[in-house]
Design a protein around this motif. Structure first.
Motif, PDB file in Angstrom:
ATOM      1  N   GLY A  91       0.930  -1.387  -0.082  1.00 44.17           N
ATOM      2  CA  GLY A  91      -0.010   0.205   0.278  1.00 44.17           C
ATOM      3  C   GLY A  91       1.354   1.515  -0.171  1.00 44.17           C
TER       4      GLY A  91
ATOM      5  N   THR B  39     -12.966  -5.733   6.362  1.00 44.50           N
ATOM      6  CA  THR B  39     -12.523  -4.113   5.595  1.00 44.50           C
ATOM      7  C   THR B  39     -11.670  -3.344   6.893  1.00 44.50           C
ATOM      8  OG1 THR B  39     -14.718  -3.004   6.681  1.00 44.50           O
ATOM      9  CG2 THR B  39     -14.898  -3.448   4.481  1.00 44.50           C
ATOM     10  N   SER B  40     -11.079  -3.744   7.572  1.00 42.44           N
ATOM     11  CA  SER B  40     -10.021  -3.739   8.463  1.00 42.44           C
ATOM     12  C   SER B  40      -8.839  -2.445   7.776  1.00 42.44           C
ATOM     13  CB  SER B  40      -9.317  -4.222   9.434  1.00 42.44           C
ATOM     14  OG  SER B  40      -8.654  -5.097   8.490  1.00 42.44           O
ATOM     15  N   GLU B  41      -8.298  -1.364   8.242  1.00 39.93           N
ATOM     16  CA  GLU B  41      -7.160  -0.638   7.862  1.00 39.93           C
ATOM     17  C   GLU B  41      -5.840  -1.016   7.803  1.00 39.93           C
ATOM     18  OE1 GLU B  41      -8.143   2.555   7.293  1.00 39.93           O
ATOM     19  OE2 GLU B  41      -9.597   2.409   7.793  1.00 39.93           O
TER      20      GLU B  41
ATOM     21  N   PRO C  93      -4.268  -5.710   6.903  1.00 42.01           N
ATOM     22  CA  PRO C  93      -4.101  -6.604   6.133  1.00 42.01           C
ATOM     23  C   PRO C  93      -3.593  -7.156   7.668  1.00 42.01           C
ATOM     24  CG  PRO C  93      -2.496  -5.656   4.961  1.00 42.01           C
ATOM     25  CD  PRO C  93      -3.236  -5.104   5.849  1.00 42.01           C
TER      26      PRO C  93
ATOM     27  N   TRP D 234      -8.024  -5.825   1.069  1.00 46.21           N
ATOM     28  CA  TRP D 234      -7.514  -4.806   0.754  1.00 46.21           C
ATOM     29  C   TRP D 234      -6.280  -4.795  -0.001  1.00 46.21           C
ATOM     30  CZ3 TRP D 234      -2.522  -3.784   1.694  1.00 46.21           C
ATOM     31  CH2 TRP D 234      -1.910  -2.445   2.796  1.00 46.21           C
TER      32      TRP D 234
ATOM     33  N   CYS E 203      -8.003  -2.585  -2.357  1.00 49.65           N
ATOM     34  CA  CYS E 203      -7.770  -1.221  -2.325  1.00 49.65           C
ATOM     35  C   CYS E 203      -6.825  -0.659  -1.706  1.00 49.65           C
ATOM     36  CB  CYS E 203      -9.204  -1.332  -1.339  1.00 49.65           C
ATOM     37  SG  CYS E 203     -10.378  -1.992  -2.414  1.00 49.65           S
ATOM     38  N   ALA E 204      -5.817  -0.995  -2.188  1.00 48.64           N
ATOM     39  CA  ALA E 204      -4.446  -0.652  -1.214  1.00 48.64           C
ATOM     40  C   ALA E 204      -4.015   0.816  -2.023  1.00 48.64           C
ATOM     41  CB  ALA E 204      -2.839  -1.272  -0.934  1.00 48.64           C
TER      42      ALA E 204
ATOM     43  N   PRO F 167      -8.787   4.699   0.813  1.00 44.66           N
ATOM     44  CA  PRO F 167      -8.923   2.952   0.805  1.00 44.66           C
ATOM     45  C   PRO F 167     -10.210   2.320   1.756  1.00 44.66           C
ATOM     46  CG  PRO F 167      -7.198   3.723   0.866  1.00 44.66           C
ATOM     47  CD  PRO F 167      -8.102   5.012   0.589  1.00 44.66           C
ATOM     48  N   ALA F 168     -10.534   3.335   2.485  1.00 43.26           N
ATOM     49  CA  ALA F 168     -11.615   2.840   2.890  1.00 43.26           C
ATOM     50  C   ALA F 168     -12.748   2.267   2.202  1.00 43.26           C
ATOM     51  CB  ALA F 168     -12.067   3.423   4.316  1.00 43.26           C
TER      52      ALA F 168
ATOM     53  N   ARG G  40     -12.558  -0.357   0.084  1.00 42.55           N
ATOM     54  CA  ARG G  40     -12.910  -1.933   0.645  1.00 42.55           C
ATOM     55  C   ARG G  40     -14.610  -2.166   1.397  1.00 42.55           C
ATOM     56  NH1 ARG G  40      -8.108  -0.092   3.492  1.00 42.55           N
ATOM     57  NH2 ARG G  40      -9.198   0.392   5.660  1.00 42.55           N
TER      58      ARG G  40
END
Length: 431
Positions: free
Chosen positions: A136, A323-325, A327, A392, A395-396, A401-402, A405
């Motif tokens: 990312g 969908t966490s910030e 990986p 993740w 979308c990095a 990104p959030a 995701r």
């Protein structure tokens, strides 16, 4: 006396004019050497001494041309991004004649995955090393954006909406790594075709095609290859081996290094894992087993995916996990172990354990929630696990990104519910 004629146009230029050319030539040799070493042995193999030796120059040339080793490696990755851009243009021309339909998009996806793992293998390996080194960030993010835009343009060319381009990218992002496997080319190709067809039918609107059983066969065969479960006494060593590979790459994996990390004697390590190949296989098996044991230990803790039987509640329980910030560390470790395994043919079977062991916990809960048969479940769960684990990374490189995701997860969830539980899919769309 006859005057001496002026130098011919072919005469060598003064020494001062030659210096930039020599510098540029050395610079390109260093970049090429770094790219070759990263592709063949990973970023840990691209030391200053190794790069200089391969480029047939002094190690001091790295500082002279780039300032330091880190900037040289950064340049290697940046050049890889530009080479990929040209590579994509060639593939875009190749898929242009495919039918403008979801089926055509699926054929394009399959073609690009196979071409990337084949003729584009050097670039593919370099891309994965960039993503593993700094997921990312920097060139890795730029590379991911390049692939995102490629699939958005591809989707538009086949008459599909942008979100389906993101879906194509997510599937590609997973297989861009795991299709580098050389374990069983015929079986892996059959499984890939089957999964692409299932993906296209579930999310792109392509016609359903009967499954041929290649995916469950690959899972069973990979799971019964010569490496059994790691016994409890060896788990500590297997975990230490995984940590050594994560920190130093395959080149740093020795019995002595693992013994020091595990806090045991070298004899204890060799007792359980005689060779380096056994250590890698044990590390991979240990990671898969540890994740399974961890999931089982948490089965009664809320929120428990396994205990949820309503489809919409099952989707809600999945959402925060994917969908966490950042990986999860096990996902990063699996990817690095797989990268280590594909560089030696004798480790191919161990790598197949990772490629086809995703989604065990997901598969069990999915089977209960949607009452899927033993024949139907493996394909549904395998494709879903691939998409979820790729969110993740796909979308990095996004500006947000959030948001990327979240949108990708909702599209994945809608496809699952639309195929397996239409009533709940309507409720999801209304909400």
């Amino acid at each position: 006396m006859v005057a001496r004629p002026p130098p011919a146009a072919t005469s060598a230029p003064p020494t001062s004019a030659k210096a930039p050319l020599a510098k540029d030539n050395t610079r390109q040799r260093l970049i090429a050497a770094g790219a070759s070493l990263i592709a063949s042995g990973g970023i840990a193999a691209a030391s200053a001494r190794a790069i200089a030796a391969k480029a047939a120059t002094a190690a001091s040339a790295i500082n002279y041309n780039f300032g330091n080793l880190e900037r040289l490696l950064l340049t290697v990755f940046e050049q890889g991004v530009e080479e990929t851009r040209a590579w994509q243009q060639d593939r875009a021309r190749e898929i242009a004649a495919l039918p403008r339909s979801p089926d055509g998009a699926a054929l394009a996806l399959l073609h690009v995955i196979q071409a990337w793992a084949g003729g584009g293998r050097r670039l593919a390996l370099t891309y994965q090393e960039a993503a593993a080194a700094a997921p990312g960030e920097g060139p890795a993010a730029a590379w991911t954006r390049l692939w995102r835009d490629f699939w958005l343009q591809t989707a538009a060319g086949f008459g599909l909406p942008a979100i389906d381009g993101r879906m194509l990218h997510a599937f590609f992002e997973y297989e861009a790594l795991y299709s580098l496997s050389a374990w069983s080319p015929a079986l892996e190709t059959a499984a890939l075709i089957e999964m692409v067809e299932h993906f296209a039918a579930t999310w792109l609107g392509a016609p359903d095609r009967a499954a041929r059983g290649a995916t469950p066969l690959a899972e069973r065969t990979a799971g019964t290859r010569p490496y059994g479960s790691v016994p409890p006494a060896a788990m500590r060593i297997a975990k230490a081996a995984a940590e050594v590979v994560e920190d130093t790459g395959l080149v740093g994996l020795t019995h002595r290094a693992v013994a020091a990390r595990a806090g045991v004697t070298t004899g204890s390590v060799t007792h359980h894992f005689r060779s380096v190949e056994d250590l890698v296989a044990g590390a991979i098996r240990g990671q898969v087993q540890a994740m399974t044991d961890e999931a089982a230990a948490q089965a009664d803790a809320p929120p428990s995916i396994e205990a949820i039987l309503a489809p919409d509640a099952w989707i809600a329980a999945l959402r925060p996990h994917v969908t966490s910030e950042l990986p999860s560390p096990p996902v990063i470790r699996r990817r690095r172990l797989f990268l280590a395994s594909i560089r030696r043919q004798e480790l191919a079977a161990a790598g197949a354990v990772i490629r086809f062991s995703y989604g065990g916990t997901l598969r069990d809960s999915m089977g209960r929630v949607f009452a899927l048969s033993a024949d139907d479940l493996p394909l549904h769960a395998s494709v879903l696990a691939r998409l979820l684990s790729a969110i993740w990374f796909a979308c990095a490189g996004d500006e947000d990104p959030a948001a990327g995701r979240a949108a990708l997860f909702e599209r994945i969830a809608a496809g699952v519910l639309g195929r397996l539980s239409p009533r709940h899919a309507q409720g999801l769309a209304i909400s």
